[in-house]
Design a protein around this motif. Sequence first.
Motif, PDB file in Angstrom:
ATOM      1  N   ASP A  27       0.859  -1.103   0.062  1.00  0.00           N
ATOM      2  CA  ASP A  27       0.068   0.106   0.074  1.00  0.00           C
ATOM      3  C   ASP A  27       0.897   1.167  -0.038  1.00  0.00           C
ATOM      4  O   ASP A  27       0.733   2.082  -0.789  1.00  0.00           O
ATOM      5  CB  ASP A  27      -0.867  -0.074   1.301  1.00  0.00           C
ATOM      6  CG  ASP A  27      -2.045  -0.997   0.899  1.00  0.00           C
ATOM      7  OD1 ASP A  27      -2.222  -1.692   0.072  1.00  0.00           O
ATOM      8  OD2 ASP A  27      -2.645  -1.124   2.076  1.00  0.00           O
ATOM      9  N   LEU A  28       1.979   1.115   0.850  1.00  0.00           N
ATOM     10  CA  LEU A  28       2.810   2.474   1.078  1.00  0.00           C
ATOM     11  C   LEU A  28       3.386   2.586  -0.438  1.00  0.00           C
ATOM     12  O   LEU A  28       3.689   3.581  -0.988  1.00  0.00           O
ATOM     13  CB  LEU A  28       3.904   2.278   1.967  1.00  0.00           C
ATOM     14  CG  LEU A  28       4.642   3.689   2.154  1.00  0.00           C
ATOM     15  CD1 LEU A  28       3.995   4.926   2.304  1.00  0.00           C
ATOM     16  CD2 LEU A  28       5.652   3.290   3.340  1.00  0.00           C
ATOM     17  N   ARG A  30       2.383   1.815  -3.423  1.00  0.00           N
ATOM     18  CA  ARG A  30       1.785   2.246  -4.405  1.00  0.00           C
ATOM     19  C   ARG A  30       1.434   4.029  -4.137  1.00  0.00           C
ATOM     20  O   ARG A  30       1.467   4.649  -5.055  1.00  0.00           O
ATOM     21  CB  ARG A  30       0.126   1.580  -4.365  1.00  0.00           C
ATOM     22  CG  ARG A  30       0.596   0.342  -4.721  1.00  0.00           C
ATOM     23  CD  ARG A  30      -0.959  -0.377  -5.001  1.00  0.00           C
ATOM     24  NE  ARG A  30      -0.645  -1.714  -5.421  1.00  0.00           N
ATOM     25  CZ  ARG A  30      -0.277  -2.297  -6.793  1.00  0.00           C
ATOM     26  NH1 ARG A  30      -0.009  -1.387  -7.745  1.00  0.00           N
ATOM     27  NH2 ARG A  30      -0.175  -3.604  -7.066  1.00  0.00           N
ATOM     28  N   LYS A  31       1.277   4.378  -3.049  1.00  0.00           N
ATOM     29  CA  LYS A  31       1.459   5.745  -2.568  1.00  0.00           C
ATOM     30  C   LYS A  31       2.370   6.545  -3.036  1.00  0.00           C
ATOM     31  O   LYS A  31       2.533   7.580  -3.484  1.00  0.00           O
ATOM     32  CB  LYS A  31       1.222   5.969  -1.274  1.00  0.00           C
ATOM     33  CG  LYS A  31      -0.343   5.666  -0.557  1.00  0.00           C
ATOM     34  CD  LYS A  31      -0.406   5.675   0.824  1.00  0.00           C
ATOM     35  CE  LYS A  31      -1.822   5.316   1.139  1.00  0.00           C
ATOM     36  NZ  LYS A  31      -2.157   5.411   2.921  1.00  0.00           N
ATOM     37  N   VAL A  32       3.857   5.936  -2.741  1.00  0.00           N
ATOM     38  CA  VAL A  32       4.954   6.338  -3.120  1.00  0.00           C
ATOM     39  C   VAL A  32       5.188   6.596  -4.758  1.00  0.00           C
ATOM     40  O   VAL A  32       5.233   7.620  -5.249  1.00  0.00           O
ATOM     41  CB  VAL A  32       6.285   5.514  -2.668  1.00  0.00           C
ATOM     42  CG1 VAL A  32       7.555   5.988  -3.436  1.00  0.00           C
ATOM     43  CG2 VAL A  32       6.301   5.470  -0.977  1.00  0.00           C
ATOM     44  N   ALA A  34       2.557   6.954  -6.445  1.00  0.00           N
ATOM     45  CA  ALA A  34       1.925   7.973  -7.131  1.00  0.00           C
ATOM     46  C   ALA A  34       2.212   9.221  -7.135  1.00  0.00           C
ATOM     47  O   ALA A  34       1.523  10.185  -7.505  1.00  0.00           O
ATOM     48  CB  ALA A  34       0.530   7.635  -6.463  1.00  0.00           C
ATOM     49  N   GLN A  35       3.273   9.415  -6.206  1.00  0.00           N
ATOM     50  CA  GLN A  35       3.803  10.658  -6.098  1.00  0.00           C
ATOM     51  C   GLN A  35       4.532  11.198  -7.376  1.00  0.00           C
ATOM     52  O   GLN A  35       4.935  12.433  -7.528  1.00  0.00           O
ATOM     53  CB  GLN A  35       4.959  10.773  -4.916  1.00  0.00           C
ATOM     54  CG  GLN A  35       4.394  10.490  -3.778  1.00  0.00           C
ATOM     55  CD  GLN A  35       3.161  11.468  -3.236  1.00  0.00           C
ATOM     56  OE1 GLN A  35       3.248  12.687  -3.016  1.00  0.00           O
ATOM     57  NE2 GLN A  35       2.039  10.837  -2.683  1.00  0.00           N
ATOM     58  N   THR A 296       2.622   7.675  11.510  1.00  0.00           N
ATOM     59  CA  THR A 296       2.986   7.585   9.954  1.00  0.00           C
ATOM     60  C   THR A 296       2.617   6.055   9.419  1.00  0.00           C
ATOM     61  O   THR A 296       2.319   5.315  10.468  1.00  0.00           O
ATOM     62  CB  THR A 296       4.381   7.893   9.800  1.00  0.00           C
ATOM     63  OG1 THR A 296       5.229   6.946  10.208  1.00  0.00           O
ATOM     64  CG2 THR A 296       4.792   9.114  10.377  1.00  0.00           C
ATOM     65  N   ASP A 297       2.882   5.816   8.470  1.00  0.00           N
ATOM     66  CA  ASP A 297       2.626   4.493   7.915  1.00  0.00           C
ATOM     67  C   ASP A 297       3.866   3.659   7.921  1.00  0.00           C
ATOM     68  O   ASP A 297       4.080   2.936   6.885  1.00  0.00           O
ATOM     69  CB  ASP A 297       1.919   4.443   6.570  1.00  0.00           C
ATOM     70  CG  ASP A 297       2.413   5.461   5.547  1.00  0.00           C
ATOM     71  OD1 ASP A 297       3.421   6.222   6.110  1.00  0.00           O
ATOM     72  OD2 ASP A 297       1.674   5.691   4.488  1.00  0.00           O
ATOM     73  N   SER A 316       0.940  10.184   5.871  1.00  0.00           N
ATOM     74  CA  SER A 316       1.548   9.093   5.065  1.00  0.00           C
ATOM     75  C   SER A 316       2.896   9.790   4.814  1.00  0.00           C
ATOM     76  O   SER A 316       3.282  10.710   4.367  1.00  0.00           O
ATOM     77  CB  SER A 316       1.065   9.140   3.703  1.00  0.00           C
ATOM     78  OG  SER A 316       1.939   8.006   3.023  1.00  0.00           O
ATOM     79  N   ALA A 318       4.680   8.850   2.224  1.00  0.00           N
ATOM     80  CA  ALA A 318       4.906   8.598   0.984  1.00  0.00           C
ATOM     81  C   ALA A 318       5.400   9.529   0.230  1.00  0.00           C
ATOM     82  O   ALA A 318       6.614   9.674  -0.806  1.00  0.00           O
ATOM     83  CB  ALA A 318       3.495   8.346   0.058  1.00  0.00           C
ATOM     84  N   GLY A 319       5.162  10.892   0.123  1.00  0.00           N
ATOM     85  CA  GLY A 319       5.711  11.975  -0.333  1.00  0.00           C
ATOM     86  C   GLY A 319       7.201  12.290   0.103  1.00  0.00           C
ATOM     87  O   GLY A 319       8.258  12.562  -0.691  1.00  0.00           O
TER      88      GLY A 319
END
Length: 327
Positions: A27-28, A30-32, A34-35, A296-297, A316, A318-319
């Motif tokens: 999940d993390l 995929r968020k990374v 997406a940045q 945080t995640d 998150s 991620a960013g």
Amino acid sequence: MESSNGEAAMEKQRKDIHLFYCVESEDLARKVAAQSDCIQLQSINWRSFDDGFPNLFINNAQHIRGQHVAFLASFSSPCVIFEQISVIFALPRLFVASFTLVLPFFPTGSFERMEEEGDVATAFTMARILSNIPISRGGPASLVIYDIHALQERFYFGDHVLPCFETGIPLLKQRLHQLPDADNICVAFPDDGAWKRFYKQLQHFPMVVCTKVREGDKRIVRLKEGNPAGRHVVIVDDLVQSGGTLRECQKVLAAHGATMVSAYVTHAVFPKQSWERFTHENSEGSDKGFAYFWVTDSCPLTVKAIAGRAPFEVLSLAGSIADALHI
């Protein structure tokens, strides 16, 4: 228009990165990804033989030659560490241009002390293992870690890796500025260690420092300095295990006049589902518990467990991870 053109130019200058990840961190990851359009997810077949030992396969191994490669790890338990170490040691040897290991939470970091002969400093052992990650074509591996528990642990790593120590505090500061009472925030530290770790990043907030004192066989939390009266007080620390200290701090701050108490930790470890004691349904009225509990995640299993449960809110990484991959 100029700013969008500038952002596009910066994106073009960024290197393309192939990001692998463990099962827990999907999940993390995929968020990374997406940045940035420059971060492409890659996969690994996480299989096991009948005897339980890993049977692993890195997909697209031929296609990552000459590419910048990263791996997002989660060392949540000893049983998942070996299979990830196996992949971490294999990736740099696939003729990649560079290799970066992102390990948001360095789990053995709370076991760094040797107080008597016979104690085993597992944090040092893990640092020695990670210091021997093979060198890629571009040189030593980079190692990204967030808010490592003991400051001296940054010196545990050898010269064959390049540790990059990041922090989740900017995420907290951004969130605090969004609160309706942002001008009435006071930051509290549960002990001197947390103060030393974070005070420079939070100097524009009024501060309170607590301390633990021994009374007989018990360790009692006391207010050491600062005045929480009339403030929304946010307790800040790097990690939480059972949460006993945070609960005691909350009681002390409320007793000294804090109108509201919240908490932030980068790493929500919470073994044995100890997060349950902080949910509003398990508090004696939400006014006697924490208004907000930000994490945080960095600990994916905890994030899944607390989803949708007040007062928890996930900020998150991620960013921040995406930015670190482009360093």
